[in-house]
Write an enzyme that holds these catalytic residues in place. Structure first.
Site, PDB file in Angstrom:
ATOM      1  N   THR A 152      41.051  44.693  36.625  1.00 34.33           N
ATOM      2  CA  THR A 152      40.622  43.980  37.826  1.00 34.33           C
ATOM      3  C   THR A 152      41.301  42.619  37.977  1.00 34.33           C
ATOM      4  OG1 THR A 152      38.700  43.011  36.709  1.00 34.33           O
ATOM      5  CG2 THR A 152      38.385  45.129  37.804  1.00 34.33           C
ATOM      6  N   LEU A 168      39.473  39.743  42.600  1.00 37.71           N
ATOM      7  CA  LEU A 168      38.493  40.549  43.339  1.00 37.71           C
ATOM      8  C   LEU A 168      38.090  41.754  42.498  1.00 37.71           C
ATOM      9  CD1 LEU A 168      39.615  40.508  47.078  1.00 37.71           C
ATOM     10  CD2 LEU A 168      38.187  38.897  45.788  1.00 37.71           C
ATOM     11  N   HIS A 169      37.311  41.475  41.443  1.00 37.45           N
ATOM     12  CA  HIS A 169      36.887  42.540  40.534  1.00 37.45           C
ATOM     13  C   HIS A 169      36.090  43.622  41.278  1.00 37.45           C
ATOM     14  CE1 HIS A 169      37.785  39.625  37.330  1.00 37.45           C
ATOM     15  NE2 HIS A 169      37.053  38.755  38.022  1.00 37.45           N
ATOM     16  N   ASP A 170      35.053  43.199  41.985  1.00 40.33           N
ATOM     17  CA  ASP A 170      34.095  44.151  42.548  1.00 40.33           C
ATOM     18  C   ASP A 170      34.619  44.927  43.754  1.00 40.33           C
ATOM     19  OD1 ASP A 170      32.496  43.220  40.528  1.00 40.33           O
ATOM     20  OD2 ASP A 170      31.276  41.939  41.814  1.00 40.33           O
TER      21      ASP A 170
END
Length: 330
Positions: free
Chosen positions: A203, A250-252
């Protein structure tokens, strides 16, 4: 286009909010429920953020409150990363929308039974609610079509301790329960049904910059545009203060995108476990790439992603959504 029923478990959070907006913007997603998890901020604030985002986006989705604390450890939150209310500098609108009269663990179970074999679960916060749901319904892994987890760090540094990623480190016992639950339910069958796990090793390649954010928000007049800009500005400043540059990971949103299209990432099956007792390594996620434990795989670990392909999809969908909302308000 047939929309995929999606159940989302979030600790909203700047990047969780971006993930929710991505799903609302996707015609191939039908968000059927949102579970609020304590993590980035306390669960009461997460509930408010989720309900207010629904108000802002003009979307109706049931929102359920999760546990106020991890299954064993005391709660730690991350206002330094996400701001005092979880949304950076953004201020969300007031809303009279109400939570469900059942909790988030029950919401997981109800959604899975309502869409057996069809439901995709996305977990972008600590896995507390999902672990509690598994205690109520051990067959949950066999009821879901797919589960995508943002969590862990595989052969990669942590972002909370030297070896542990935030979501897992907040509630490592819950993460261990979830991985064990999938192992028990499938017992080596159907590797395509193993959870897709996207760790920091993947991520952190998804890098949002001010230039990309400008392409996303453009000249949109809807209040959602200002919320995204103000939230991301705080997130940029946090990463800058940490010496990473004026950018944000922007992991999610990557997890949300992979839930709808797993081909966005390349995965390797392996056995994952979570360190619970190490003095220096609590919360570390260990992938047994060499099968030293001799156990069946219980996860598909993301090992490669094309950030350009992700951002093309993300910017197109969210940009079109904000423009649609702007037209609707005029």
């Amino acid at each position: 286009m047939t929309a995929l029923p999606v159940f989302v478990d979030v600790d909203t959070g700047v990047d969780d909010a971006m993930a929710l907006v991505y799903l609302f913007a996707s015609e191939d997603a039908d968000v059927v429920g949102i579970a609020s998890t304590a993590g980035n901020v306390p669960v009461q604030q997460v509930c408010h953020n989720n309900l207010a985002l629904l108000e802002l986006c003009g979307v109706d989705v049931p929102v359920s409150k999760g546990s106020e604390n991890p299954v064993t450890a005391p709660l730690r939150t991350a206002e330094d990363t996400h701001g005092p209310e979880g949304m950076g500098y953004a201020r969300l609108p007031a809303t009279d929308r109400a939570l469900t009269d059942y909790d988030a663990a029950e919401a997981w179970v109800r959604a899975a039974h309502a869409y057996p074999g069809e439901l995709t679960g996305v977990a972008t916060g600590p896995l507390t609610n999902l672990a509690l749901a598994l205690r109520r319904e051990p067959a949950l892994p066999r009821l879901l079509r797919r589960l995508v987890i943002m969590g862990g760090a595989f052969d990669y540094r942590g972002n909370t301790t030297p070896v542990a990623e935030w979501n897992v480190s907040v509630d490592p016992e819950a993460a261990a329960e979830v991985f064990h639950g999938w192992s028990t339910a499938w017992n080596g069958e159907s590797p395509e049904h193993l959870p897709i796990v996207l760790g920091l090793n993947l991520t952190e390649h998804i890098v949002m910059t001010p230039e990309l954010l400008g392409r996303l928000t453009g000249d949109g007049a809807h209040p959602l545009v200002a919320v995204l800009e103000d939230a991301m500005r705080f997130y940029f400043e946090f990463h800058f203060a940490c010496g990473e540059g004026y950018l944000a990971h922007l992991h999610d949103p990557l997890a949300a995108a992979v839930a709808l299209d797993p081909d966005l990432v390349r995965c390797r099956p392996t056995t994952v476990d979570v360190e619970l007792t190490g003095t220096l390594t609590r919360g570390m996620t260990i992938a047994d790439w060499s099968n030293r434990w001799g156990r069946d795989p219980n996860a598909l670990i993301g090992v490669d992603v094309d950030p350009a392909a992700f951002f093309e999809r993300f910017l197109t969908r969210v940009g079109a959504f904000t423009k649609f909302l702007s037209r609707e308000q005029t």
